[in-house]
Motif scaffolding. Structure first.
Motif, PDB file in Angstrom:
ATOM      1  N   ARG A  62      46.577  27.653  63.417  1.00 58.57           N
ATOM      2  CA  ARG A  62      47.582  27.307  62.402  1.00 58.57           C
ATOM      3  C   ARG A  62      48.184  28.532  61.730  1.00 58.57           C
ATOM      4  O   ARG A  62      49.051  28.393  60.879  1.00 58.57           O
ATOM      5  N   GLN A  63      47.721  29.722  62.057  1.00 54.04           N
ATOM      6  CA  GLN A  63      48.216  30.920  61.379  1.00 54.04           C
ATOM      7  C   GLN A  63      49.712  31.067  61.586  1.00 54.04           C
ATOM      8  O   GLN A  63      50.214  30.920  62.684  1.00 54.04           O
ATOM      9  N   ARG A  64      50.404  31.343  60.536  1.00 56.71           N
ATOM     10  CA  ARG A  64      51.854  31.476  60.597  1.00 56.71           C
ATOM     11  C   ARG A  64      52.315  32.903  60.400  1.00 56.71           C
ATOM     12  O   ARG A  64      53.337  33.312  60.932  1.00 56.71           O
ATOM     13  N   ALA A  65      51.572  33.668  59.607  1.00 60.80           N
ATOM     14  CA  ALA A  65      51.976  35.044  59.321  1.00 60.80           C
ATOM     15  C   ALA A  65      50.793  35.801  58.730  1.00 60.80           C
ATOM     16  O   ALA A  65      49.844  35.198  58.247  1.00 60.80           O
ATOM     17  N   VAL A  66      50.870  37.107  58.781  1.00 62.96           N
ATOM     18  CA  VAL A  66      49.939  37.965  58.058  1.00 62.96           C
ATOM     19  C   VAL A  66      50.709  38.480  56.854  1.00 62.96           C
ATOM     20  O   VAL A  66      51.745  39.127  56.996  1.00 62.96           O
ATOM     21  N   VAL A  67      50.233  38.141  55.659  1.00 61.13           N
ATOM     22  CA  VAL A  67      50.907  38.522  54.430  1.00 61.13           C
ATOM     23  C   VAL A  67      50.169  39.714  53.827  1.00 61.13           C
ATOM     24  O   VAL A  67      48.978  39.638  53.550  1.00 61.13           O
ATOM     25  N   LEU A  68      50.876  40.804  53.657  1.00 60.82           N
ATOM     26  CA  LEU A  68      50.297  41.990  53.039  1.00 60.82           C
ATOM     27  C   LEU A  68      50.698  42.002  51.569  1.00 60.82           C
ATOM     28  O   LEU A  68      51.855  41.780  51.247  1.00 60.82           O
ATOM     29  N   ALA A  69      49.744  42.251  50.711  1.00 62.81           N
ATOM     30  CA  ALA A  69      50.013  42.302  49.277  1.00 62.81           C
ATOM     31  C   ALA A  69      49.558  43.652  48.749  1.00 62.81           C
ATOM     32  O   ALA A  69      48.544  44.189  49.182  1.00 62.81           O
ATOM     33  N   ALA A  70      50.304  44.195  47.833  1.00 66.68           N
ATOM     34  CA  ALA A  70      49.954  45.482  47.234  1.00 66.68           C
ATOM     35  C   ALA A  70      49.689  45.264  45.743  1.00 66.68           C
ATOM     36  O   ALA A  70      50.458  44.597  45.059  1.00 66.68           O
ATOM     37  N   PHE A  71      48.590  45.819  45.257  1.00 68.34           N
ATOM     38  CA  PHE A  71      48.228  45.721  43.857  1.00 68.34           C
ATOM     39  C   PHE A  71      48.133  47.129  43.284  1.00 68.34           C
ATOM     40  O   PHE A  71      47.502  47.993  43.872  1.00 68.34           O
ATOM     41  N   SER A  72      48.733  47.343  42.140  1.00 66.24           N
ATOM     42  CA  SER A  72      48.549  48.584  41.411  1.00 66.24           C
ATOM     43  C   SER A  72      47.400  48.308  40.446  1.00 66.24           C
ATOM     44  O   SER A  72      47.517  47.452  39.572  1.00 66.24           O
ATOM     45  N   VAL A  73      46.274  48.985  40.634  1.00 63.74           N
ATOM     46  CA  VAL A  73      45.070  48.640  39.871  1.00 63.74           C
ATOM     47  C   VAL A  73      44.470  49.850  39.175  1.00 63.74           C
ATOM     48  O   VAL A  73      44.680  50.991  39.581  1.00 63.74           O
ATOM     49  N   THR A  74      43.698  49.573  38.145  1.00 65.06           N
ATOM     50  CA  THR A  74      42.992  50.625  37.419  1.00 65.06           C
ATOM     51  C   THR A  74      41.673  50.944  38.117  1.00 65.06           C
ATOM     52  O   THR A  74      41.195  50.181  38.958  1.00 65.06           O
ATOM     53  N   ARG A  75      41.088  52.046  37.727  1.00 63.61           N
ATOM     54  CA  ARG A  75      39.782  52.410  38.278  1.00 63.61           C
ATOM     55  C   ARG A  75      38.739  51.361  37.917  1.00 63.61           C
ATOM     56  O   ARG A  75      37.924  50.974  38.755  1.00 63.61           O
ATOM     57  N   ASP A  76      38.766  50.856  36.687  1.00 64.25           N
ATOM     58  CA  ASP A  76      37.785  49.861  36.272  1.00 64.25           C
ATOM     59  C   ASP A  76      37.881  48.584  37.110  1.00 64.25           C
ATOM     60  O   ASP A  76      36.867  47.989  37.458  1.00 64.25           O
ATOM     61  N   ALA A  77      39.116  48.169  37.442  1.00 58.58           N
ATOM     62  CA  ALA A  77      39.279  46.980  38.281  1.00 58.58           C
ATOM     63  C   ALA A  77      38.698  47.230  39.668  1.00 58.58           C
ATOM     64  O   ALA A  77      38.069  46.343  40.256  1.00 58.58           O
ATOM     65  N   MET A  78      38.885  48.444  40.210  1.00 56.03           N
ATOM     66  CA  MET A  78      38.326  48.762  41.531  1.00 56.03           C
ATOM     67  C   MET A  78      36.805  48.809  41.485  1.00 56.03           C
ATOM     68  O   MET A  78      36.131  48.326  42.398  1.00 56.03           O
ATOM     69  N   VAL A 103      36.800  47.040  48.328  1.00 54.23           N
ATOM     70  CA  VAL A 103      37.716  46.851  47.202  1.00 54.23           C
ATOM     71  C   VAL A 103      38.919  46.018  47.638  1.00 54.23           C
ATOM     72  O   VAL A 103      39.328  45.076  46.952  1.00 54.23           O
ATOM     73  N   GLU A 104      39.461  46.349  48.790  1.00 56.91           N
ATOM     74  CA  GLU A 104      40.643  45.651  49.299  1.00 56.91           C
ATOM     75  C   GLU A 104      40.351  44.180  49.594  1.00 56.91           C
ATOM     76  O   GLU A 104      41.143  43.300  49.244  1.00 56.91           O
ATOM     77  N   GLU A 105      39.216  43.910  50.210  1.00 57.21           N
ATOM     78  CA  GLU A 105      38.866  42.520  50.509  1.00 57.21           C
ATOM     79  C   GLU A 105      38.660  41.726  49.226  1.00 57.21           C
ATOM     80  O   GLU A 105      39.078  40.571  49.123  1.00 57.21           O
ATOM     81  N   ARG A 106      38.017  42.328  48.240  1.00 58.75           N
ATOM     82  CA  ARG A 106      37.804  41.631  46.972  1.00 58.75           C
ATOM     83  C   ARG A 106      39.143  41.398  46.277  1.00 58.75           C
ATOM     84  O   ARG A 106      39.376  40.340  45.700  1.00 58.75           O
ATOM     85  N   ALA A 107      40.043  42.377  46.336  1.00 54.31           N
ATOM     86  CA  ALA A 107      41.368  42.217  45.734  1.00 54.31           C
ATOM     87  C   ALA A 107      42.125  41.078  46.409  1.00 54.31           C
ATOM     88  O   ALA A 107      42.785  40.274  45.742  1.00 54.31           O
ATOM     89  N   ALA A 108      42.015  40.987  47.736  1.00 53.68           N
ATOM     90  CA  ALA A 108      42.690  39.911  48.468  1.00 53.68           C
ATOM     91  C   ALA A 108      42.136  38.546  48.060  1.00 53.68           C
ATOM     92  O   ALA A 108      42.883  37.579  47.935  1.00 53.68           O
ATOM     93  N   LEU A 109      40.826  38.471  47.838  1.00 51.49           N
ATOM     94  CA  LEU A 109      40.214  37.207  47.442  1.00 51.49           C
ATOM     95  C   LEU A 109      40.512  36.854  45.980  1.00 51.49           C
ATOM     96  O   LEU A 109      40.749  35.703  45.645  1.00 51.49           O
ATOM     97  N   ALA A 110      40.482  37.863  45.120  1.00 51.38           N
ATOM     98  CA  ALA A 110      40.587  37.608  43.679  1.00 51.38           C
ATOM     99  C   ALA A 110      42.025  37.549  43.182  1.00 51.38           C
ATOM    100  O   ALA A 110      42.315  36.842  42.216  1.00 51.38           O
ATOM    101  N   GLY A 111      42.917  38.296  43.792  1.00 48.27           N
ATOM    102  CA  GLY A 111      44.288  38.373  43.305  1.00 48.27           C
ATOM    103  C   GLY A 111      44.360  39.152  42.002  1.00 48.27           C
ATOM    104  O   GLY A 111      43.362  39.672  41.503  1.00 48.27           O
ATOM    105  N   VAL A 112      45.538  39.241  41.449  1.00 44.67           N
ATOM    106  CA  VAL A 112      45.753  40.021  40.229  1.00 44.67           C
ATOM    107  C   VAL A 112      44.927  39.470  39.074  1.00 44.67           C
ATOM    108  O   VAL A 112      44.288  40.216  38.332  1.00 44.67           O
ATOM    109  N   LYS A 113      44.916  38.146  38.911  1.00 45.89           N
ATOM    110  CA  LYS A 113      44.161  37.533  37.806  1.00 45.89           C
ATOM    111  C   LYS A 113      42.674  37.852  37.918  1.00 45.89           C
ATOM    112  O   LYS A 113      42.024  38.215  36.945  1.00 45.89           O
ATOM    113  N   GLY A 114      42.138  37.737  39.125  1.00 46.62           N
ATOM    114  CA  GLY A 114      40.723  38.036  39.331  1.00 46.62           C
ATOM    115  C   GLY A 114      40.397  39.500  39.093  1.00 46.62           C
ATOM    116  O   GLY A 114      39.346  39.829  38.543  1.00 46.62           O
ATOM    117  N   LEU A 115      41.303  40.394  39.502  1.00 44.34           N
ATOM    118  CA  LEU A 115      41.086  41.826  39.255  1.00 44.34           C
ATOM    119  C   LEU A 115      41.097  42.110  37.754  1.00 44.34           C
ATOM    120  O   LEU A 115      40.279  42.884  37.257  1.00 44.34           O
TER     121      LEU A 115
END
Length: 170
Positions: free
Chosen positions: A26-42, A71-83
């Motif tokens: 069912r995969q339709r696309a690979v969506v790449l997302a970029a987050f500008s994050v602080t050190r504490d969030a990482m 860090v990247e996998e957690r960011a993908a799972l959590a999103g901006v709100k989770g970070l």
């Protein structure tokens, strides 16, 4: 009118593509997302990922590529709100950590500092103001510049251009 004058940090990732095994037909696309994050969030993202995978892991021995992957996998799972929530948790939990968690936290700080050097700056300079942003490259003999468009789109162009000069990992 306040003016900006900031160098963009280099971009890291993506190092992995998540979610492919979840119904690959069912995969339709690979969506790449970029987050500008602080050190504490990482750090919070790394600590959460390590705690989930293997709490006894020696984070100081993790290669930088693995630190970035966690860090990247957690960011993908959590999103901006989770970070943001992770960063808030990190700032408020100092007194509540066990000795073992505190040791892990300190190792996560060292790993993030190593994998994402604080002194690393790219060649793209953000100047102007929120209403009239200007991005330009400061690399010798490079004439790249952008002045019109939505700020978030301009920032992405700046990050991508910075990679042509070797900023971040590719």
């Amino acid at each position: 009118m306040n003016g900006w004058k900031h160098r963009l940090r280099p971009a890291y990732g993506p190092g992995t593509v998540s979610g492919f095994g979840d119904g690959e037909q069912r995969q339709r696309a690979v969506v790449l997302a970029a987050f500008s994050v602080t050190r504490d969030a990482m750090v919070a993202a790394l600590m959460e990922a390590v705690t989930e995978v293997n709490p006894g892991m020696d984070v100081d021995r993790l290669p930088d590529t693995d630190v970035r992957r966690f860090v990247e996998e957690r960011a993908a799972l959590a999103g901006v709100k989770g970070l943001d929530e992770g960063e808030t948790w990190l700032r408020s939990s100092g007194q509540l950590l066990t000795d073992k968690q505190f040791v892990l936290l300190q190792a996560c700080f060292r790993a993030v500092n190593r994998a994402y050097p604080v002194d690393a700056f790219g060649t793209v300079l953000l100047a102007g103001s929120p209403r009239r942003p200007l991005l330009r490259c400061t690399a010798p003999r490079c004439q790249w510049a952008r002045t019109e468009g939505v700020l978030e789109h301009l920032l992405l162009e700046g990050v991508e251009h910075g990679r042509t000069h070797g900023a971040g990992d590719q």
